[in-house]
Design a protein around this motif. Structure first.
Motif, PDB file in Angstrom:
ATOM      1  N   GLN A   1      -5.803   8.107   1.397  1.00 49.62           N
ATOM      2  CA  GLN A   1      -5.383   6.829   1.245  1.00 49.62           C
ATOM      3  C   GLN A   1      -5.098   6.717  -0.503  1.00 49.62           C
ATOM      4  OE1 GLN A   1      -8.206   4.280   3.134  1.00 49.62           O
ATOM      5  NE2 GLN A   1      -7.415   4.063   4.779  1.00 49.62           N
ATOM      6  N   SER A   2      -5.556   7.528  -1.277  1.00 45.29           N
ATOM      7  CA  SER A   2      -5.381   7.450  -2.664  1.00 45.29           C
ATOM      8  C   SER A   2      -4.564   8.846  -3.258  1.00 45.29           C
ATOM      9  CB  SER A   2      -7.023   7.894  -3.069  1.00 45.29           C
ATOM     10  OG  SER A   2      -7.862   6.670  -2.705  1.00 45.29           O
TER      11      SER A   2
ATOM     12  N   PHE B   1      -9.463   1.457  -5.022  1.00 44.97           N
ATOM     13  CA  PHE B   1      -9.797   1.784  -3.501  1.00 44.97           C
ATOM     14  C   PHE B   1      -9.056   1.157  -2.690  1.00 44.97           C
ATOM     15  CE2 PHE B   1     -13.880   1.809  -6.296  1.00 44.97           C
ATOM     16  CZ  PHE B   1     -14.339   3.008  -5.766  1.00 44.97           C
ATOM     17  N   PRO B   2      -8.746   1.721  -1.424  1.00 50.04           N
ATOM     18  CA  PRO B   2      -7.891   1.008  -0.369  1.00 50.04           C
ATOM     19  C   PRO B   2      -8.352  -0.098   0.080  1.00 50.04           C
ATOM     20  CG  PRO B   2      -9.052   2.908   0.392  1.00 50.04           C
ATOM     21  CD  PRO B   2      -9.300   3.071  -0.994  1.00 50.04           C
TER      22      PRO B   2
ATOM     23  N   SER C   1       0.726  -1.166   0.082  1.00 49.11           N
ATOM     24  CA  SER C   1      -0.018  -0.388  -0.007  1.00 49.11           C
ATOM     25  C   SER C   1       0.781   1.222  -0.002  1.00 49.11           C
ATOM     26  CB  SER C   1      -0.920  -0.105   1.146  1.00 49.11           C
ATOM     27  OG  SER C   1      -0.243  -0.175   2.366  1.00 49.11           O
TER      28      SER C   1
ATOM     29  N   GLY D   1      -6.502   5.390  -6.294  1.00 52.31           N
ATOM     30  CA  GLY D   1      -7.597   6.030  -6.311  1.00 52.31           C
ATOM     31  C   GLY D   1      -8.638   6.200  -7.501  1.00 52.31           C
ATOM     32  N   HIS D   2      -9.918   6.417  -7.224  1.00 54.77           N
ATOM     33  CA  HIS D   2     -10.790   6.646  -8.284  1.00 54.77           C
ATOM     34  C   HIS D   2     -10.634   7.903  -9.016  1.00 54.77           C
ATOM     35  CE1 HIS D   2     -14.585   6.339 -10.446  1.00 54.77           C
ATOM     36  NE2 HIS D   2     -14.789   5.160 -10.176  1.00 54.77           N
TER      37      HIS D   2
ATOM     38  N   GLN E   1      -9.540   9.957   0.204  1.00 48.55           N
ATOM     39  CA  GLN E   1      -8.589  11.062  -0.448  1.00 48.55           C
ATOM     40  C   GLN E   1      -7.168  10.913   0.296  1.00 48.55           C
ATOM     41  OE1 GLN E   1     -10.739  14.564   0.333  1.00 48.55           O
ATOM     42  NE2 GLN E   1     -11.299  14.852  -1.607  1.00 48.55           N
TER      43      GLN E   1
ATOM     44  N   CYS F   1      -2.986   1.830  -4.304  1.00 48.78           N
ATOM     45  CA  CYS F   1      -3.884   2.280  -4.560  1.00 48.78           C
ATOM     46  C   CYS F   1      -3.948   3.923  -5.102  1.00 48.78           C
ATOM     47  CB  CYS F   1      -4.790   2.816  -2.946  1.00 48.78           C
ATOM     48  SG  CYS F   1      -6.499   3.503  -3.278  1.00 48.78           S
TER      49      CYS F   1
END
Length: 434
Positions: free
Chosen positions: A415-416, A172-173, A4, A190-191, A413, A188
């Motif tokens: 984590q992405s 996604f995380p 991660s 992010g979207h 936000q 991750c």
């Protein structure tokens, strides 16, 4: 190495790739040749964004593969039309299998002729992972951008993913732990909605958003002029984008709306549709109902505004919607919501046995808690919808859900925070340079 986090050699990797340095086992050329394939229209924007980021790192990349107009604008000469791979439905896929096999052979031949260094598959895992499995043993660095849903069901697919890829880019995380358990690199990024959502829809006061929405749409002008100063709450209704979803879920929502109007005749509802055909489908369902219900709902399609559904959600007090990406949009727009969903009974029973997660809405999956009401299957009745919507509209419940949505959004936000291009560059450097 934790899956991660981004490797510590990020800056060094980016500089080396920017300067055009290559692995010793690769062909002695200055260009970086990247094979890239988007299997459907939604992947075209993801692919184009990744390509733009890479083109900013260096200006001599050769792009080979399949993509739509957005990817072509970034320098891709598509080997064949993206639509050739965009096949949905079991029967349709079976009938197109011979051509899909042929398309894969054509791609592999083109990739071999171009002597590609990387392969990036954008979503479409059934096709792209099979391509990657052929390329990885030949020394091509392989990336799958958008994880298959192994976090939710059939975790055993991880073994095929490991055999085919060097890295998976997740949206996604909550997708990362499964890769960590199986010791496979995943990051991750992010979207895309995290980067493309119009921030003015969040920052502008709701009354101004509503005025602008109505002002730019003739249908809404006519709808609201008859209700001037006579609207208690505006609710955005989104029954899904597929015809099957609309015919299954919209009647349930209308049952709830009918009951809500008995308790508050000043409620108004807006249904934004993805195209004019869907507008006709939705309107046909509504036209079978009472005059009171028909007059309280505006079904609108606006081709001049690509993000019209987001504008409609932002201008509404709350959203009643089916499960899907729209739940993420509503969360990012900070709009409280109620999720209504119903599947074929046999499909639902099968899904219950296979799917490991207890929620269907992305906000709840991300939060790990039921912060948004979900009315699924037998719970999706007119009475339950009515009661749940009224409960959410109560100031205390409304404020609590809003706070939960904002908190979940902020965590997402945080984590992405990795961009896709640097993530691939860094992982490539770590795996090839050690």
């Amino acid at each position: 190495m934790p899956v991660s986090t981004v490797p510590s050699k990020a800056t060094e990797a980016s500089i080396k790739v920017s300067n055009g340095l290559k692995d010793s086992h690769q062909s002695p050329k200055n260009t970086l040749v990247i094979g890239i394939v988007a299997g459907e229209v939604s992947g075209d924007s993801l692919g184009a964004d990744f390509m733009a980021q890479m083109n900013n790192l260096r200006d001599d990349i050769v792009w080979v593969g399949v993509g739509g107009s957005q990817m072509q604008a970034q320098g891709l000469q598509s080997i064949f039309p993206l639509s050739r791979l965009a096949v949905m439905g079991l029967v349709e896929v079976l009938s197109q299998l011979p051509d899909l096999f042929k398309a894969r052979r054509e791609l592999l031949t083109a990739f071999a002729a171009a002597n590609i260094d990387w392969f990036v598959g954008i979503d479409a895992p059934d096709f792209n992972l099979r391509v990657a499995k052929k390329l990885k043993p030949k020394g091509v660095f392989c990336v799958q951008y958008v994880s298959p849903s192994i976090w939710a069901w059939r975790e055993s697919r991880i073994h095929g993913i490991k055999a085919a890829t060097h890295l998976v880019l997740c949206l996604f995380p909550f997708e990362l732990p499964v890769y960590e358990r199986h010791d496979h690199p995943a990051i991750c990024v992010g979207h895309p909605l995290l980067h493309t959502m119009d921030q003015t829809l969040i920052e502008t006061p709701i009354n101004q958003l509503r005025s602008e929405l109505v002002w730019h749409n003739d249908g809404l002008q006519q709808f609201f002029i008859e209700r001037f100063d006579n609207v208690s709450q505006l609710i955005c209704v989104m029954p899904g984008s597929r015809r099957g979803e609309i015919t299954a879920i919209l009647p349930l929502m209308l049952d709830g709306i009918q009951r809500l109007l008995l308790l508050d005749p000043k409620l108004c509802f807006i249904i934004p549709t993805v195209d004019q055909n869907h507008q006709y489908i939705v309107q046909d369902v509504i036209d079978q109902r009472t005059e009171q219900l028909r007059s309280a709902i505006a079904v609108i399609y606006d081709e001049s505004q690509p993000a019209f559904s987001q504008q409609a959600m932002a201008a509404s007090d709350m959203v009643m919607l089916a499960s899907g990406t729209a739940t993420l949009e509503a969360m990012l727009l900070e709009r409280p919501m109620v999720i209504v969903y119903q599947l074929n009974k046999l499909t639902f029973e099968l899904a219950k046995r296979l799917v490991k997660v207890p929620y269907v809405g992305l906000p709840n999956i991300l939060a790990g808690d039921a912060i948004v009401p979900e009315l699924i299957q037998e719970q999706a009745t007119g009475d339950n919808i009515c009661r749940t919507v009224l409960r959410v509209l109560q100031p205390r419940a409304y404020g609590e859900q809003l706070q939960d949505l904002v908190t979940t959004k902020q965590i997402l936000q945080q984590q992405s925070n990795h961009d896709s291009a640097h993530s691939v560059v860094e992982q490539w450097y770590m795996q090839t340079k050690g």
